[in-house]
Design an enzyme around this catalytic site. Structure first.
Site, PDB file in Angstrom:
ATOM      1  CG  HIS A  98      -2.132  -0.854   1.059  1.00 54.67           C
ATOM      2  ND1 HIS A  98      -3.369  -0.350   0.758  1.00 54.67           N
ATOM      3  CD2 HIS A  98      -2.276  -2.197   1.116  1.00 54.67           C
ATOM      4  CE1 HIS A  98      -4.231  -1.345   0.658  1.00 54.67           C
ATOM      5  NE2 HIS A  98      -3.597  -2.471   0.862  1.00 54.67           N
TER       6      HIS A  98
ATOM      7  CD  GLU B  66      -9.362   2.915  -2.760  1.00 55.86           C
ATOM      8  OE1 GLU B  66      -9.958   1.885  -3.116  1.00 55.86           O
ATOM      9  OE2 GLU B  66      -8.193   2.916  -2.301  1.00 55.86           O
TER      10      GLU B  66
ATOM     11  CB  VAL C 118      -9.207   7.359   2.102  1.00 51.03           C
ATOM     12  CG1 VAL C 118      -7.781   7.288   2.612  1.00 51.03           C
ATOM     13  CG2 VAL C 118      -9.317   6.724   0.735  1.00 51.03           C
TER      14      VAL C 118
END
Length: 470
Positions: free
Chosen positions: A369, A389, A425
């Site tokens: 990530h 996102e 998020v």
């Protein structure tokens, strides 16, 4: 993939809006089962007499013999019960599940059904058990039932219900084709589509509970009042759900030799009058409901995840967990079926693969990530999913001061825990992300590792919902 054919999810928490005609809150569908003259009988070439669904408690077949009492109980249905129910409901749109050989022995009743405008669906060739019937024999009986039905009624049936069916019945009828619906299911309050190879077949679930057959079993109704009360309670609950914006369908099952008895007919009439006294009630045949449903909710055309090959599944879902296609590859080893053909169904499979991985493998997923509002984002090197996102939370439009704050927090977090700060998020705003950053910096590594894994799973869930729908 190991395929499990049963669908244990159906419409789940959010059934589709039936959008019944006129904004009706409930569709009420009444079935008359016409079986008299099609039951097991040595006169019909069967090995023994009928033993199912009569007033005789604990009835047993009489091999090689006629059972006079059983025959006369069935004859009551054709001689008296049918006509009582016909007088009561001749102005209602109802569906007849008609055993074809019974129809052949009932010219007066067939004429009355047609005069009333009732739908005459097929209830199979004979009212016999099919569970041990060879597939080729059952296929031939289906074909003969359609041929004879057409000969008697003047047109082929558009609905099918065997009742005493086999595991092959629904598939065989669907493969044969030509039916608006098949009713050999009790799985839902609404119609639904089933797929057999390349054939989509609409299934119109029937009922065993709102059914007068419960007068013929030990754990059933003993008085008309019990039947009436149960029908009213079922109607009231479904009607209330319709008022709340989720219209449903109520099926009622009747048999001439059972509901046609005076004490039960009286209870049925009171229940039907009660339903008719409400606004927003659509009385309809099963064919009318099926045709409406097919128009409002056509058969789905998208490929189902549980029917995808390994290669197609990995190509479709390999990117759901950031840069970790091995999770989708391992998920293919799990049993899956129609119940997994939703966002949360696929999510369950992927999460099982993720959770059963080693700590080092899961750490690799965390490290795949990107930092929030980090250098990769600034360089435009995020995956499309991550880009969207982060933009959704406003992380692509930071001030210089905000960007510096995020980058310092990223460095501090990675230094302390050994993997990037991860948060879904889409569930947050810029302010709540910053607050979580500060709060989670103080966690010990094990606590934060578990939290980061939960956030990874949540990100995957949100991605799947966007891809497949809620």
């Amino acid at each position: 993939m190991q395929r499990y054919p049963r669908d244990m999810t159906g419409y789940g928490a959010t059934p589709p809006n039936a959008n019944w005609p006129g904004g009706a809150r409930i569709a009420v569908q009444i079935v008359m089962n016409y079986e008299e003259g099609g039951e097991n009988n040595v006169l019909h070439g069967d090995a023994a007499s009928e033993a199912f669904l009569s007033e005789i408690t604990g009835a047993q077949p009489w091999p090689g013999q006629r059972h006079w009492n059983m025959e006369s109980l069935y004859e009551y249905g054709s001689r008296a019960g049918f006509w009582r129910l016909h007088r009561m409901m001749q102005d209602l749109p109802i569906t007849v599940y008609a055993v074809t050989t019974a129809l052949a022995r009932a010219p007066e009743q067939v004429a009355a059904m047609k005069d009333a405008g009732w739908e005459i669906a097929s209830h199979g060739l004979k009212w016999v058990e099919h569970k041990d019937m060879p597939e080729d024999e059952e296929r031939a009986q289906i074909e003969e039932a359609i041929r004879l039905h057409t000969e008697i009624v003047g047109e082929p049936p558009k609905g099918w219900y065997t009742g005493r069916c086999s595991n092959n019945t629904v598939r065989l009828v669907a493969e044969r084709g030509g039916f608006d619906y098949v009713a050999d299911s009790y799985a839902d309050d609404l119609p639904y589509w089933a797929r057999f190879g390349d054939t989509h077949q609409l299934i119109m679930p029937y009922t065993m509970d709102c059914n007068d057959m419960r007068f013929g079993i030990q754990a059933g109704f003993t008085t008309g009042d019990q039947f009436e009360s149960y029908l009213k309670d079922s109607f009231d609950y479904l009607y209330a759900e319709g008022v709340e914006g989720a219209p449903r369908m109520l099926s009622i099952g009747l048999h001439c030799r059972i509901a046609g008895r005076p004490g039960r007919a009286a209870a049925l009439k009171r229940a039907l009058d009660y339903m008719a006294s409400h606004d927003g009630v659509w009385f309809a045949t099963r064919q009318q409901i099926a045709q409406h449903w097919a128009k409002e909710h056509p058969a789905p055309t998208a490929q189902r995840p549980s029917e995808m090959s390994r290669e197609v599944f990995v190509a479709a879902f390999g990117g759901i967990f950031e840069h970790s296609p091995w999770i989708a590859e391992r998920a293919c080893a799990f049993e899956s079926g129609p119940t997994h053909d939703t966002a949360r169904g696929v999510h369950s499979l992927l999460c099982r693969a993720f959770r059963s991985a080693t700590d080092d493998e899961r750490l690799g997923v965390l490290n795949a990530h990107p930092d929030l509002a980090g250098k990769l984002a600034a360089a435009g090197r995020l995956t499309a999913e991550s880009t969207a996102e982060q933009a959704g939370a406003g992380l692509d439009m930071l001030t210089d001061e905000e960007r510096a704050t995020f980058q310092k927090l990223n460095i501090d977090y990675v230094t302390r825990h050994g993997f990037p700060f991860i948060i879904a998020v889409k569930d947050n705003t810029k302010a709540t992300i910053l607050a979580a950053f500060h709060r989670r910096l103080g966690n010990d590594r094990d606590t934060e590792f578990a939290e980061a894994c939960r956030q990874v799973e949540r990100i995957a869930e949100l991605r799947l919902i966007e891809k497949l729908g809620a």
